[in-house]
Write an enzyme that holds these catalytic residues in place. Sequence first.
Site, PDB file in Angstrom:
ATOM      1  N   HIS A  69       0.816  -1.218   0.000  1.00 11.02           N
ATOM      2  CA  HIS A  69       0.000   0.000   0.000  1.00 11.02           C
ATOM      3  C   HIS A  69       0.848   1.266   0.000  1.00 11.02           C
ATOM      4  CE1 HIS A  69       0.463  -0.055   4.524  1.00 11.02           C
ATOM      5  NE2 HIS A  69       0.488   1.245   4.325  1.00 11.02           N
ATOM      6  N   ASP A  92       0.042  -7.502   1.402  1.00 10.29           N
ATOM      7  CA  ASP A  92       0.490  -6.109   1.542  1.00 10.29           C
ATOM      8  C   ASP A  92       2.014  -6.005   1.588  1.00 10.29           C
ATOM      9  OD1 ASP A  92       0.216  -3.384   1.667  1.00 10.29           O
ATOM     10  OD2 ASP A  92      -0.167  -3.307   3.818  1.00 10.29           O
ATOM     11  N   ASN A 147       5.436   5.075   9.040  1.00 13.91           N
ATOM     12  CA  ASN A 147       6.210   3.915   9.478  1.00 13.91           C
ATOM     13  C   ASN A 147       5.902   2.674   8.648  1.00 13.91           C
ATOM     14  OD1 ASN A 147       6.257   5.341  12.522  1.00 13.91           O
ATOM     15  ND2 ASN A 147       8.030   4.085  12.039  1.00 13.91           N
ATOM     16  N   SER A 148       4.822   2.713   7.883  1.00 11.25           N
ATOM     17  CA  SER A 148       4.426   1.544   7.098  1.00 11.25           C
ATOM     18  C   SER A 148       5.565   1.070   6.209  1.00 11.25           C
ATOM     19  CB  SER A 148       3.210   1.867   6.226  1.00 11.25           C
ATOM     20  OG  SER A 148       2.051   1.986   6.994  1.00 11.25           O
ATOM     21  N   GLY A 168     -12.894 -21.733  -7.523  1.00  7.74           N
ATOM     22  CA  GLY A 168     -13.856 -21.392  -8.562  1.00  7.74           C
ATOM     23  C   GLY A 168     -15.267 -21.251  -8.037  1.00  7.74           C
ATOM     24  N   VAL A 169     -15.387 -20.694  -6.826  1.00  3.58           N
ATOM     25  CA  VAL A 169     -16.709 -20.470  -6.238  1.00  3.58           C
ATOM     26  C   VAL A 169     -16.766 -19.079  -5.633  1.00  3.58           C
ATOM     27  CG1 VAL A 169     -17.129 -22.907  -5.739  1.00  3.58           C
ATOM     28  CG2 VAL A 169     -16.007 -21.468  -4.016  1.00  3.58           C
TER      29      VAL A 169
END
Length: 513
Positions: free
Chosen positions: A139, A169, A246-247, A303-304
């Site tokens: 992000h 992330d 800080n991310s 696939g659902v």
Amino acid sequence: MVNLKIFLIVIVLMFNNIILAKENSNALKVVDQEENEFTAINSAPLKISEAARYSFADIVEPLIPAVVNISTIEYVNDKSENSEKDLLQENKHLGFMSDVLEKLNIPLNLEEIAKTPKSIPLGSGFIIAPNGLIVTNYHVIANVEKINIKLADNTEFLAKLIGSDSKTDLALLKIDSEEPLPFVEFGDSNDARVGDWVIAIGNPFGNLGGTVTSGIISSKGRDIDVDTDNIVDNFIQTDAAINNGNSGGPMFNLDQKVIGVNTAIFSPLGTNIGIGFAIPSNTAKPIIERLKKDGKVSRGRLGVTIQDLTEEISEVLGFKGTNGVLVSKVQENGPGYKAGIKKGDIIIKFGDRLVKNTKKLRVIIADTPINQEVKLKILRDAQELELPIKVTADNEEVINDSTEETNKAVIINKKENNLSITKNNITFSNLTEELRKKYDIPQDKTGIVIINIDEEESVFKLGDLITNINHDSIDDIRKLEVLYENAKKLEKQNILLLIERGDTSVFIPLSVS
């Protein structure tokens, strides 16, 4: 007489002070003798390293050069057609300069000033190899064209994106340097314990690069629901100060190893309140290795389309509890279709692992090697079935979250022509060619459609196509009324509508109580 009493009181106080001083002296001697040991309750004496007891300086000093600031470059004249206005608005001192220079007949060249690059802080990162590989959060760099890296010595580089994974992330960048760069290594986050000291280094608020904070591990294995796309369910929680900026920065243990990637904070005000979260190194490291090798992370699928169970949905299906996931759509010729999964099935176990909710199933699938066959345990009509299924590579399962509770009073208002009926302030109609055209419903679809919603907030939407109620298919509103009234007679709380909305499907309960 009074003077004698005062004298005696003074003598008593002096005596007490002497006793206290002696006790304090003895206590100080005990501390001196213990030196670097302390005794916990019901435990043996523990050794504390001199460096960690009095200061983290020796631990932190060699780490800071490996932590980087991440920013992007923006030019004012790239922002809008009103570049001059924007420039003066963001740099109010230029307005004053313009007035002064105008009086001196000296032009202020705003066009040239607008060409000056402006650094927009994004977050933090850390170098993991001398050749310039850098780990950060996805992000931090998402939707950014130019990624600028600043080292601790203020040297700057343009970075290229090696790969990213939005589901965890994480992102991997690279800068090219003529000299080998300082770097740090991942440690084993499984060895970390609640109560261990940790150190965070980063660039809080975008302009405080190299900031060091410390704290302890407050908890492990936190599932904080960062967003519906994220599959990390084992965050490390810490009280070390982590703020915006800080991310992507590292969380170190006292052995100078990275045991976490700082990612999120819990704060009503957007600033640190002592609750921060980091992706464990044992989660991050294999993802980074796959990004280094392939530039992406491929995961399996069933696939659902799936959604979480609610008490209302479980009540209609006769299922106790809300552990498990409900299948609302099966992709034709997908793995689930070939295995025999049907709409309305409840997946309760994947291999030998219990399925608690949609996120847990996505995490389990992400951990499953592509093309591996597993046994899927499902509930269908209150009976347990076991289906073998092969996980194939593709996009992850579609998640529906439109399962909020609807507890509105029921209003029955059947029109004379029997084309529509209103319940819970929602008007349902038989599907006519006019409505099919209005709501862009394909010719091969059948059901009843929602044509009016008489409430400000609703989980339903205009044009929603109802194809099933409970386990029955439906193409006439008279069947809706019959099933609705039957549920009331049986003292059920809800009926369950299967909604088709665009390319996806979702079960939504409709209250009958």
